[in-house]
Design an enzyme around this catalytic site. Structure first.
Site, short mmCIF file in Angstrom:
data_model
loop_
_atom_site.label_atom_id
_atom_site.label_comp_id
_atom_site.label_asym_id
_atom_site.label_seq_id
_atom_site.Cartn_x
_atom_site.Cartn_y
_atom_site.Cartn_z
N ASP A 161 -47.76 48.36 -23.13
CA ASP A 161 -46.54 49.10 -22.76
C ASP A 161 -45.28 48.37 -23.24
O ASP A 161 -45.26 47.14 -23.32
CB ASP A 161 -46.51 49.27 -21.23
CG ASP A 161 -45.49 50.32 -20.81
OD1 ASP A 161 -45.08 51.15 -21.65
OD2 ASP A 161 -45.10 50.32 -19.63
N LEU B 23 -67.26 41.28 -31.58
CA LEU B 23 -66.33 41.74 -30.54
C LEU B 23 -66.46 43.26 -30.44
O LEU B 23 -66.55 43.94 -31.46
CB LEU B 23 -64.88 41.39 -30.93
CG LEU B 23 -63.78 42.00 -30.06
CD1 LEU B 23 -63.72 41.31 -28.69
CD2 LEU B 23 -62.41 41.88 -30.74
N HIS C 175 -43.46 51.40 -31.97
CA HIS C 175 -44.90 51.69 -32.07
C HIS C 175 -45.50 51.00 -33.30
O HIS C 175 -46.61 50.49 -33.25
CB HIS C 175 -45.13 53.20 -32.14
CG HIS C 175 -44.73 53.93 -30.88
ND1 HIS C 175 -45.09 53.48 -29.62
CD2 HIS C 175 -44.01 55.06 -30.68
CE1 HIS C 175 -44.60 54.31 -28.71
NE2 HIS C 175 -43.93 55.27 -29.32
#
Ligand code: FPP
Length: 242
Positions: free
Chosen positions: A17, A128, A34
């Site tokens: 955020d 991962l 963004h």
């Protein structure tokens, strides 16, 4: 005695955020935030692998994000497309397995096939697990799981007495993925925003004030340090590990 968690959390979930506020502070459009957020995401994936985290789940686009202005929604969808096109080959080379959670109904077919391809290409990897929550809302996910279970009861495959927390977990998009040990939210807000509500029953939360584009290896390391100091009892009093 405190029940110290193991050195690294097995599963870290992140609410990324603060992109918009990061951009506003610089007098830039939200889209610039963004874009910088994608660079921060690349750093976070690398750091997670360095720290020995096995599962990293990121909230990339929520079911509620469609209510943003059309131009911002289309910019975010474009960023996802570009991220998948540009980064998947590199992630694949680094041994990252990609799984996408969230609803694919009503998504444009081009995006669905990109997501499918990313999963297919990387499914044999094990360095991962990167779980991308896209068009994801936890209440919607739980609703879909309840409907799937109801259909099994209707068809007589199971009875209502067979419904258990384990069965519900198995019908979520995250079936087979261990619950998060640690959830990090950047940007200073302290809420869960419809993210992994069921899965976070015993997750430790760390809130950091930094905006997501400023996220670094060091900030990640500090969150892991804080996690290590937590006393995890899972409702009991005995030492337990996840
Ligand atoms: C929250 O910041 C962030 C989002 C809604 C999108 C998260 C997306 C990225 C980090 C980049 C995209 C990643 C992929 C894989 C496409 P905000 O816009 O709510 O910031 P604000 O709270 O400051 O307004």
């Amino acid at each position: 005695m405190l029940n110290r968690p193991p050195a690294a959390p097995r599963h870290v979930a992140i609410i990324m955020d603060g992109n918009g506020r990061w951009a506003a502070r610089r007098g830039l459009p939200r889209s610039a935030g963004h874009k910088a957020g994608v660079d921060a995401l690349r750093r976070a994936v690398k750091a997670a692998a360095d720290f020995g985290v096995e599962y990293l789940t990121i909230y990339s686009f929520s079911s509620e994000n469609w209510s943003r202005p059309a131009a911002e929604v289309s910019f975010l969808l474009d960023l996802l497309r570009r991220f998948i096109r540009q980064d998947v080959a590199e992630l694949h080379r680094s041994g990252v397995k990609i799984t996408v959670v969230g609803s694919r109904a009503d998504l444009e077919p081009g995006i669905v096939s990109l997501l499918d391809d990313a999963e297919r290409m990387t499914r044999g990897n094990s360095k991962l697990n990167l779980i991308v929550a896209f068009n994801y809302g936890s209440r919607q996910e739980i609703g879909r799981a309840v409907a799937a279970i109801a259909r099994k009861v209707e068809s007589g495959d199971i009875s209502a007495a067979d419904i258990s927390p384990e069965l519900i977990s198995l019908n979520l998009d995250t079936a087979g993925i261990p619950d998060p040990d640690l959830l990090i939210r950047t940007g200073g807000e302290q809420r869960i925003s419809n993210f992994l509500l069921w899965q976070c029953a015993y997750t430790e939360f760390v809130f950091v004030d930094d905006f997501w584009p400023d996220f670094t290896h060091e900030i990640f390391a500090r969150a892991l340090d804080e996690f290590r100091l937590r006393d995890r009892r899972f409702g009991g009093i005995e030492a337990q590990t996840a």
